[in-house]
Design a protein around this motif. Structure first.
Motif, short mmCIF file in Angstrom:
data_model
loop_
_atom_site.label_atom_id
_atom_site.label_comp_id
_atom_site.label_asym_id
_atom_site.label_seq_id
_atom_site.Cartn_x
_atom_site.Cartn_y
_atom_site.Cartn_z
N PRO A 96 0.79 -1.23 0.00
CA PRO A 96 0.00 0.00 0.00
C PRO A 96 0.82 1.28 0.00
O PRO A 96 0.32 2.33 -0.39
N ALA A 97 2.08 1.24 0.41
CA ALA A 97 2.89 2.46 0.45
C ALA A 97 3.49 2.80 -0.92
O ALA A 97 3.96 3.91 -1.13
N SER A 98 3.43 1.84 -1.84
CA SER A 98 3.97 2.10 -3.18
C SER A 98 3.06 3.08 -3.92
O SER A 98 1.93 3.31 -3.53
N ARG A 99 3.57 3.64 -4.99
CA ARG A 99 2.74 4.56 -5.80
C ARG A 99 1.53 3.81 -6.34
O ARG A 99 0.43 4.33 -6.34
N LEU A 100 1.73 2.57 -6.76
CA LEU A 100 0.62 1.75 -7.25
C LEU A 100 -0.41 1.55 -6.14
O LEU A 100 -1.62 1.68 -6.36
N GLY A 101 0.06 1.26 -4.92
CA GLY A 101 -0.85 1.07 -3.79
C GLY A 101 -1.66 2.31 -3.48
O GLY A 101 -2.85 2.24 -3.17
N GLN A 102 -1.03 3.47 -3.58
CA GLN A 102 -1.74 4.72 -3.33
C GLN A 102 -2.82 4.96 -4.38
O GLN A 102 -3.92 5.44 -4.07
N ILE A 103 -2.53 4.61 -5.62
CA ILE A 103 -3.52 4.78 -6.69
C ILE A 103 -4.68 3.82 -6.47
O ILE A 103 -5.85 4.19 -6.60
N ILE A 104 -4.38 2.57 -6.10
CA ILE A 104 -5.44 1.59 -5.82
C ILE A 104 -6.32 2.08 -4.67
O ILE A 104 -7.54 1.99 -4.73
N ALA A 105 -5.69 2.63 -3.61
CA ALA A 105 -6.45 3.12 -2.46
C ALA A 105 -7.42 4.23 -2.86
O ALA A 105 -8.54 4.29 -2.34
N LYS A 106 -7.03 5.09 -3.77
CA LYS A 106 -7.90 6.18 -4.20
C LYS A 106 -8.96 5.72 -5.20
O LYS A 106 -10.08 6.20 -5.20
N LEU A 107 -8.59 4.77 -6.05
CA LEU A 107 -9.48 4.33 -7.12
C LEU A 107 -10.54 3.33 -6.65
O LEU A 107 -11.68 3.36 -7.12
N ALA A 108 -10.19 2.44 -5.71
CA ALA A 108 -11.09 1.37 -5.28
C ALA A 108 -12.45 1.88 -4.81
O ALA A 108 -13.49 1.35 -5.23
N PRO A 109 -12.53 2.89 -3.94
CA PRO A 109 -13.85 3.35 -3.50
C PRO A 109 -14.73 3.88 -4.64
O PRO A 109 -15.94 3.73 -4.60
N THR A 110 -14.10 4.45 -5.66
CA THR A 110 -14.89 4.95 -6.80
C THR A 110 -15.45 3.81 -7.62
O THR A 110 -16.38 4.01 -8.40
N GLN A 111 -14.89 2.60 -7.45
CA GLN A 111 -15.35 1.41 -8.15
C GLN A 111 -16.26 0.55 -7.26
O GLN A 111 -16.62 -0.55 -7.65
N GLY A 112 -16.54 1.06 -6.05
CA GLY A 112 -17.36 0.29 -5.12
C GLY A 112 -16.65 -0.92 -4.56
O GLY A 112 -17.29 -1.90 -4.18
N GLN A 113 -15.33 -0.88 -4.47
CA GLN A 113 -14.56 -2.01 -3.99
C GLN A 113 -13.88 -1.67 -2.67
O GLN A 113 -13.45 -0.54 -2.46
N GLU A 114 -13.80 -2.67 -1.82
CA GLU A 114 -13.09 -2.50 -0.55
C GLU A 114 -11.75 -3.20 -0.67
O GLU A 114 -11.66 -4.34 -1.13
N VAL A 115 -10.69 -2.49 -0.29
CA VAL A 115 -9.34 -3.05 -0.33
C VAL A 115 -8.76 -2.97 1.08
O VAL A 115 -8.80 -1.92 1.71
N ILE A 116 -8.23 -4.09 1.53
CA ILE A 116 -7.52 -4.13 2.81
C ILE A 116 -6.05 -3.96 2.47
O ILE A 116 -5.47 -4.79 1.75
N HIS A 117 -5.46 -2.90 2.98
CA HIS A 117 -4.05 -2.61 2.69
C HIS A 117 -3.20 -3.18 3.82
O HIS A 117 -3.27 -2.71 4.95
N LEU A 118 -2.39 -4.16 3.50
CA LEU A 118 -1.57 -4.87 4.47
C LEU A 118 -0.15 -4.31 4.44
O LEU A 118 0.57 -4.45 3.45
N VAL A 119 0.27 -3.67 5.53
CA VAL A 119 1.62 -3.14 5.65
C VAL A 119 2.46 -4.23 6.28
O VAL A 119 2.12 -4.79 7.33
N THR A 120 3.60 -4.54 5.67
CA THR A 120 4.39 -5.69 6.12
C THR A 120 5.50 -5.35 7.10
O THR A 120 6.23 -6.21 7.50
N ARG A 121 5.62 -4.09 7.50
CA ARG A 121 6.67 -3.76 8.46
C ARG A 121 6.11 -3.75 9.86
O ARG A 121 5.07 -3.30 10.15
#
Length: 184
Positions: free
Chosen positions: A159-184
């Motif tokens: 989720p901290a990657s640029r791709l993860g940030q885009i997914i976090a912003k885009l998912a709610p507009t698509q009606g999708q829930e994403v669980i962002h798992l931070v591995t540290r």
């Protein structure tokens, strides 16, 4: 002639690569191709591996995977006529998938109008098209294909990657829930 940025000697990491400015002739578009005056080129972590992962015999290796610009010339032939309907001279475009070790960090590129070039909306600044494909289009693809039928959410592990940030912003507009798992 034009200038482009190239790797002339790979290294064990990005910092140890030898990078130079090379002066070369402006490429000429062939059948089905367009010449693009580059306006901007993105830098992606996926580029790094190509820079230090290339072999010495591949050098000089053109740097940059994707970019944007304006079509300034088209090749000849039926393939060009058909494929440049949406990529005619003056069209703002994004590009990816360059051949012949061209690289996007250059003044001009030649790209296949059918395979490597996509027209951009008139109201989008040409610079904003430079990083369309690698991260934003990948995020769209993930949200369209990675969710299992009947699933209520999906897990994303970067989720901290640029791709993860885009997914976090885009998912709610698509009606999708994403669980962002931070591995540290």
């Amino acid at each position: 002639t034009m200038k482009r940025l190239v790797v002339t000697a790979p290294g064990k990491d990005v910092a140890s690569c030898t990078i130079e400015i090379e002066e070369v002739p402006v490429p000429k578009p062939g059948s089905g191709e367009v010449l693009i005056k580059v306006a901007a080129a993105a830098i992606n972590p996926s580029d790094y591996m190509a820079w230090y992962g290339c072999k010495q015999e591949e050098c000089p290796f053109g740097m940059g995977t994707e970019g944007s610009g304006v079509v300034c010339k088209t090749g000849e032939g039926l393939a060009t006529s058909l494929s440049t309907f949406t990529c005619k001279v003056g069209t703002k475009v994004g590009f990816i998938g360059l051949k012949n070790k061209q690289g996007a960090y250059t003044e001009y590129v030649v790209a296949s109008a059918m395979e490597s070039v996509f027209a951009m909306p008139d109201d989008l600044p040409v610079e904003d098209a430079a990083s369309f494909f690698v991260n934003p289009y990948t995020a769209i693809g993930i949200l369209d294909t990675a969710k299992a039928p009947g699933a209520i959410s999906m897990i994303h592990t970067a989720p901290a990657s640029r791709l993860g940030q885009i997914i976090a912003k885009l998912a709610p507009t698509q009606g999708q829930e994403v669980i962002h798992l931070v591995t540290r």
